[in-house]
Scaffold this motif. Structure first.
Motif: not given
Length: 382
Positions: A153, A156, A159, A217-218, A222, A229, A262, A265-266
């Protein structure tokens, strides 16, 4: 609506409810097994009431939540690695359920929100922070890293770079740094915290701010260019390898895991976190640092008990002067206890008094003491 031993949910007005962390019989809130279980029940109660339009999350203590219950770590970390990872995923299901409530939530951070405390705050749609509060993820100091969704989290919400820096260093941050980094949405004076958080919650409940987007967004990977990245995380890995002890792998493991997570997905990011956390929790470094922390806390408790029974010290004596003796005498006098320096050699005595003068001069130069205060302290060292 719900009342447990660690938290309760109480109705406010206009369809708003307040989730209050208030651990019975304790001066602080912490995230132990009981608290997480009660959070699950409280979330279910909120979800079942269709009249609820928003949730305010607060603490009735002087701090928000100081972190996990470290006394539970010993038994928990004895689990096989796969079971330990599975337990992490299960705990995060509770956090996910709150995060997925169909109503907005605002977390009011009134004091320390460290480790699991900050991780819990991150599941809210918004965060309002007192200027007197501090937030951070200090788990690396225990040979660990955030294991309740912090690695998923924090990048997301704020940063990826901030998440790397905070998780790898373990350093806490004040309100200004948290606001600048995007960890919190507003800061205010302590006395204005509740009303500021409620005002934001009312705006969200009225549809004046896009809280669903904040939560969404969480749940998704990302939005970060793959090349950027890779460069960011490669640089971080190289820096940590160059500066961290090899026998303390937590920071490196966290950053290497985050480099891949990142882009997930969650659900995927949380599974990756749980697996890596389980590996690190089984290391000798984690075991040793956790035990050191617990021993330190036990000693502090013992010292406090002795202090209540002890007679006040009115005079100290240091046998053997020189630089070390002078430093000891200076420290004693600085805290209000006059100190007598004794030595068989006048030169050693002169050296000790000289050390006390040197230390006091630094305090005067830095503005921490006036010259009059420094003179009074020196006068009580002879």
């Amino acid at each position: 609506m719900f009342k447990g031993k660690s938290l309760r949910v109480q109705a406010l007005d206009d369809g708003l409810v307040e989730l209050v962390f208030d651990r019975e019989g304790d001066a602080i809130n912490k995230l132990d097994v009981r608290t997480i279980s009660e959070l699950r029940a409280a979330t279910e109660a909120i979800a079942a009431d269709r009249s609820v339009r928003g949730v305010l999350v607060t603490s009735a203590k002087s701090a928000f939540i100081v972190g996990g219950d470290i006394t539970e770590f010993g038994e928990r970390f004895k689990l096989p690695e796969d079971e330990l990872a599975a337990s992490g995923v299960q705990s995060n299901e509770v956090f996910n359920a709150f995060e997925d409530l169909p109503v907005p939530s605002v977390v009011a951070i009134n004091g320390f929100a460290l480790g699991g405390g900050l991780e819990l705050a991150l599941i809210g749609a918004f965060r309002v922070m007192s200027t007197a509060a501090q937030v951070g993820v200090p788990e690396v100091k225990l040979g660990l890293f955030p294991g309740l969704g912090g690695t998923a989290r924090l990048p997301r919400v704020a940063s990826a770079q901030l998440a790397i820096d905070w998780i790898a260093s373990g350093k806490p941050a004040g309100a200004a740094a948290a606001l600048e980094g995007g960890v919190v949405d507003e800061v205010c004076a302590p006395e204005a915290l509740r009303e500021t958080a409620l005002a934001l919650l009312r705006q969200a409940a009225a549809g004046k701010v896009d809280w669903p987007a904040r939560q969404q967004r969480k749940r998704v990977p990302l939005a970060l260019d793959a090349a950027a990245r890779q460069t960011m995380f490669n640089d971080a890995v190289a820096r940590i390898r160059a500066t961290s002890a090899k026998h303390q792998p937590a920071a490196l493991e966290a950053v290497m895991m985050m480099a891949e997570a990142v882009a997930l997905d969650r659900s995927g990011a949380l599974v990756a976190e749980a697996r890596a956390f389980a590996r690190v929790a089984k290391t000798q470094a984690a075991n040793s640092l956790v035990q050191t922390f617990l021993s330190d806390q036990a000693l502090k408790k013992l010292f406090k008990q002795h202090a209540k029974q002890a007679q006040p010290v009115k005079q100290a004596a240091v046998l053997g002067a020189g630089i070390m003796g002078g430093g000891i005498a200076y420290t004693s006098a600085l805290r209000g206890t006059p100190a007598l320096l004794k030595d068989i050699a006048q030169g050693a005595l002169d050296l000790g008094i000289g050390e006390a003068k040197k230390q006091l001069a630094k305090l005067v130069k830095n503005g921490r003491k006036t010259q009059a205060q420094a003179d009074a302290i020196l006068a009580s060292t002879w």
